[in-house]
Design a protein around this motif. Structure first.
Motif: not given
Length: 356
Positions: A105-111, A254-260, A263-265, A271-274
């Protein structure tokens, strides 16, 4: 007669007006602000079990279970404040421990951070950033794989090994058509390093770690790049995610990416997001399986929870409806496992006993 009545009416009005002026105006109960600990030092506000109206009798069964199941660090935050902080088996607040796959999830956040800085676009193909030939599959198939496919575990690459050398990255299905838990997500770190012109660690430290007061370092373990930090640093990251990517007034993500991300991706594993696991969906997949399991991932936990889950039961649970962040670090609760285990369901049975 009419004059007398008029005087009585005026007197009545004066009495009422006087009464209105002396009655105190109801003061609304202040809403507790979300707390963020200082970036340096060990100060962190606490909140008692009693003040939350939680059950004192549920504390010891939870602590006993955590110790029995080889835990090392455990924290519950409510509205950013520490409600429980416990260490076991020789661990303490200053000891670092590995996040395992919870660090995905750190990598997802950095992306997301790299994208908001216009360094990358997750819808672009991976080869645009790290060149072609990063797999051994035909170029036309390789060019189907976008950064988003790595974020969502839908690259279509063979998932029977953690090896991410080109020779090991072979074709199983077209990108986007198959969900499979795979170490190839780590290529996102190469994408970000290439796009930023900095090392992965430098970019991470500057854009995330130091901005929220975390400690910790990345280290190589076999085919994996793993993060290690204190339990409180893991809690800081959980708090950032609870607040949808903002640390106080500083927008880290940013909140837009956070929401993606939370949530289901895709439509294969609900049951999986980013690189985040999502509770409360109608079905889910697990690592090393193509079986669709019905129901919520952790039935005993709140449905709105999203999670970072790592090997040997490294856990970040974020529960918006309860204003909670829960952290668990330690050895495997039972046998070695990749991410999800029976431990999650029983642990949440005991956590929820605190407030139910």
């Amino acid at each position: 007669m009419s004059k007398s009545i008029l005087l009585l009416v005026l007197a009545f009005c004066c009495i009422n007006c006087s009464s209105d002026n002396t009655d105190p105006t109801p003061v609304p109960t202040p809403t507790e602000t979300l707390y963020f600990p200082p970036l340096t030092g060990t100060t962190w506000e606490t909140k008692t079990i009693e003040s939350l109206g939680w059950k004192q009798t549920a504390i010891q069964p939870l602590l006993d279970y955590l110790e029995l199941k080889h835990s090392k660090g455990f924290i519950i935050l409510v509205n950013g404040r520490i409600v429980m902080e416990n260490y076991f088996n020789g661990h303490d607040a200053a000891t670092n421990w590995y996040w395992a796959s919870a660090g995905k999830t750190l990598t997802a956040t950095m992306t997301g951070i790299a994208q908001q800085e216009n360094l990358i676009n997750i819808n672009n193909k991976v080869s645009q950033y790290i060149g072609t030939g990063w797999t051994s599959i035909p170029l036309a198939k390789e060019n189907l794989i976008t950064c988003k496919h790595l974020l969502t575990m839908t690259s279509g690459l063979d998932d029977t090994t953690d090896d991410v050398t080109p020779a090991a990255l072979t074709y199983t299905a077209d990108a986007g058509t198959r969900w499979a838990y795979h170490n190839v997500y780590v290529k996102l770190q190469d994408v970000i390093a290439q796009a930023s012109g900095q090392s992965w660690s430098t970019y991470f430290n500057t854009k995330l770690r130091d901005k929220i007061g975390m400690n910790g370092t990345w280290f190589t373990s076999g085919n994996n790049i793993v993060y290690s930090s204190t339990t409180r640093s893991m809690a800081r990251f959980g708090l950032l995610m609870y607040n949808k990517g903002k640390w106080e007034n500083d927008v880290i993500l940013n909140e837009s990416y956070f929401n993606e991300a939370t949530n289901t991706s895709q439509n294969i594993n609900l049951g999986y997001g980013y690189l985040w696991w999502i509770n409360g969906k109608s079905s889910y997949h697990l690592p090393q399986s193509q079986i669709t399991f019905q129901g919520s991932i952790i039935p005993s936990a709140p449905n709105d929870m999203f999670m970072a889950l790592g090997k040997n039961d490294q856990k970040i649970y974020v529960v918006p409806s309860k204003k909670m962040v829960v952290i668990r670090m330690g050895d495997a609760a039972d046998n070695v496992n990749l991410a999800l285990s029976d431990f999650d369901d029983m642990l949440w049975t005991k956590i929820s006993a605190l407030y139910q």
